[in-house]
Design an enzyme around this catalytic site. Sequence first.
Site, PDB file in Angstrom:
ATOM      1  N   ARG A  52       0.752  -1.329  -0.114  1.00 16.26           N
ATOM      2  CA  ARG A  52      -0.067  -0.178   0.081  1.00 16.26           C
ATOM      3  C   ARG A  52       0.850   1.165  -0.225  1.00 16.26           C
ATOM      4  O   ARG A  52       0.446   2.078  -0.871  1.00 16.26           O
ATOM      5  CB  ARG A  52      -0.964   0.084   1.173  1.00 16.26           C
ATOM      6  CG  ARG A  52      -2.213  -0.645   1.081  1.00 16.26           C
ATOM      7  CD  ARG A  52      -2.493  -1.498   2.315  1.00 16.26           C
ATOM      8  NE  ARG A  52      -1.769  -2.569   2.812  1.00 16.26           N
ATOM      9  CZ  ARG A  52      -1.770  -3.788   2.274  1.00 16.26           C
ATOM     10  NH1 ARG A  52      -2.647  -4.119   1.541  1.00 16.26           N
ATOM     11  NH2 ARG A  52      -0.830  -4.636   2.521  1.00 16.26           N
ATOM     12  N   THR A  53       1.724   1.447   0.909  1.00 13.31           N
ATOM     13  CA  THR A  53       2.778   2.590   0.988  1.00 13.31           C
ATOM     14  C   THR A  53       3.348   2.868  -0.108  1.00 13.31           C
ATOM     15  O   THR A  53       3.262   3.928  -0.788  1.00 13.31           O
ATOM     16  CB  THR A  53       3.326   2.438   2.255  1.00 13.31           C
ATOM     17  OG1 THR A  53       2.616   2.154   3.214  1.00 13.31           O
ATOM     18  CG2 THR A  53       4.039   3.747   2.625  1.00 13.31           C
ATOM     19  N   ARG A 112      11.244   3.724   3.710  1.00 14.25           N
ATOM     20  CA  ARG A 112      10.791   2.578   4.700  1.00 14.25           C
ATOM     21  C   ARG A 112      12.181   1.850   5.043  1.00 14.25           C
ATOM     22  O   ARG A 112      12.814   1.565   4.476  1.00 14.25           O
ATOM     23  CB  ARG A 112       9.826   1.696   4.017  1.00 14.25           C
ATOM     24  CG  ARG A 112       9.437   0.492   5.284  1.00 14.25           C
ATOM     25  CD  ARG A 112       8.305  -0.210   4.947  1.00 14.25           C
ATOM     26  NE  ARG A 112       7.083   0.713   5.009  1.00 14.25           N
ATOM     27  CZ  ARG A 112       5.776   0.138   4.973  1.00 14.25           C
ATOM     28  NH1 ARG A 112       5.581  -1.129   4.484  1.00 14.25           N
ATOM     29  NH2 ARG A 112       4.700   0.927   5.202  1.00 14.25           N
ATOM     30  N   HIS A 154       4.940   5.953  11.756  1.00 17.76           N
ATOM     31  CA  HIS A 154       4.344   5.820  10.162  1.00 17.76           C
ATOM     32  C   HIS A 154       3.547   7.029   9.973  1.00 17.76           C
ATOM     33  O   HIS A 154       2.315   6.766   9.953  1.00 17.76           O
ATOM     34  CB  HIS A 154       3.692   4.191  10.052  1.00 17.76           C
ATOM     35  CG  HIS A 154       3.339   3.752   8.725  1.00 17.76           C
ATOM     36  ND1 HIS A 154       3.462   4.777   7.436  1.00 17.76           N
ATOM     37  CD2 HIS A 154       2.908   2.494   8.196  1.00 17.76           C
ATOM     38  CE1 HIS A 154       3.163   4.083   6.238  1.00 17.76           C
ATOM     39  NE2 HIS A 154       2.947   2.946   6.692  1.00 17.76           N
ATOM     40  N   LYS A 214      25.556  -4.618  -1.737  1.00 15.86           N
ATOM     41  CA  LYS A 214      27.109  -4.789  -1.902  1.00 15.86           C
ATOM     42  C   LYS A 214      27.637  -4.291  -0.695  1.00 15.86           C
ATOM     43  O   LYS A 214      28.704  -3.939  -0.426  1.00 15.86           O
ATOM     44  CB  LYS A 214      27.449  -3.827  -3.219  1.00 15.86           C
ATOM     45  CG  LYS A 214      27.027  -4.311  -4.488  1.00 15.86           C
ATOM     46  CD  LYS A 214      27.542  -3.575  -5.799  1.00 15.86           C
ATOM     47  CE  LYS A 214      26.466  -3.801  -6.902  1.00 15.86           C
ATOM     48  NZ  LYS A 214      26.578  -2.702  -8.053  1.00 15.86           N
TER      49      LYS A 214
HETATM   50  N1   CP Z   1      -0.308   0.006   5.646  1.00 16.60           N
HETATM   51  C1   CP Z   1       0.827  -0.428   5.235  1.00 16.60           C
HETATM   52  O1   CP Z   1       2.044   0.129   5.807  1.00 16.60           O
HETATM   53  O2   CP Z   1       0.958  -1.202   4.215  1.00 16.60           O
HETATM   54  P1   CP Z   1       2.062  -1.792   3.562  1.00 16.60           P
HETATM   55  O3   CP Z   1       2.898  -2.332   4.448  1.00 16.60           O
HETATM   56  O4   CP Z   1       1.669  -2.738   2.472  1.00 16.60           O
HETATM   57  O5   CP Z   1       2.804  -0.486   2.972  1.00 16.60           O
END
Ligand code: CP
Length: 332
Positions: free
Chosen positions: A80-81, A131, A159, A110
């Site tokens: 999603r993100t 991320r 998040h 590497k």
């Molecule tokens: N909600 C969320 O962060 O989903 P993903 O891990 O799929 O990005």
Amino acid sequence: MLIKEKLPPLFNFDALPEPTYTGNGLTDQDVISVSQFDTERLDYIFSRAGEMRELVERVGSTDLLRGRVLACLFYEPSTRTSASFISAMERLGGGVIPITQGVQFSSVSKGETLADTIRTLEQFSDVIVLRHPTVGSAQVAADYAAIPVINAGDGPGEHPTQALLDLFTIKEELGRINGLKIAMVGDLRYGRTVHSLTRLLTQYDVSLRFVSPEILRLPLTIMNQVIDAGIDVRETHDVADVIKNADVLYVTRVQKERFTDLAQYEEVKNHYEITPELMAIAKQDMVVMHPLPRVGEIHYAVDDDPRAAYFRQVRNGMYIRMALLAAVLGKA
Ligand code: CP
């Protein structure tokens, strides 16, 4: 006799001053934590996200960010993100460098450090979405980068963009935030979306109920923030205790990847399941949310219930991220 009127000179659009965009203080800023968002800034982002929704529904895309490039750097899995940031940038007319399908295919394999990877990507892009499994990594990246860095999840830390879309969803679904009873269920210890959303909610007049197994209770530091904010709060192990009165049921997955002892994970992994039977005792206008992915916390039979908001929540993520990218890149 014909009198020749003196026509006014043609309007010279080129002479107009370049508009200045402030993005409500977000322009050129990193987005690391929800602590950067007061209610005024939240209202601003929600209002822009509403405009993005209208834009997408009417015409699909625009060229607001034409010529701008987003580097999407994901050291942890995401659907999603990553996809919503890519979609957001493309719908705004910008380009994307997608390093989202496993950094093992990048020079990270590497042995390249986060600092060098960031300093490389900023040569090609205008904003970086990161991320990473380590708490604080987004701040480290921001310290190295001269361009904005947006935190897309730093381990069990924060998040922030998920929390923005969660709060936006609550407002869209129920028309308000103040006065709501919000129950959070599942892995409150490692669930970074819970941490960020809870912190945002301390700015509102809400009641909070935290439902988890003993070992997955909300971290004390966050609980103390809730108490200091004067919020009506209670903890319980049982969903049935809270579902009758809840306006929002925010369900989360047990975060297997954060456990050092997998036997402990096995003990708690199937602790909760939201079923049609549980939904039957909930309010008719309650909303069920989940940051997703789910691994059994919400029965598939709940999906057809109009109160199941989790896929609408996913779509809202795109509008929020469009609003955020536009603000950060000075095109609010
Ligand atoms: N909600 C969320 O962060 O989903 P993903 O891990 O799929 O990005």
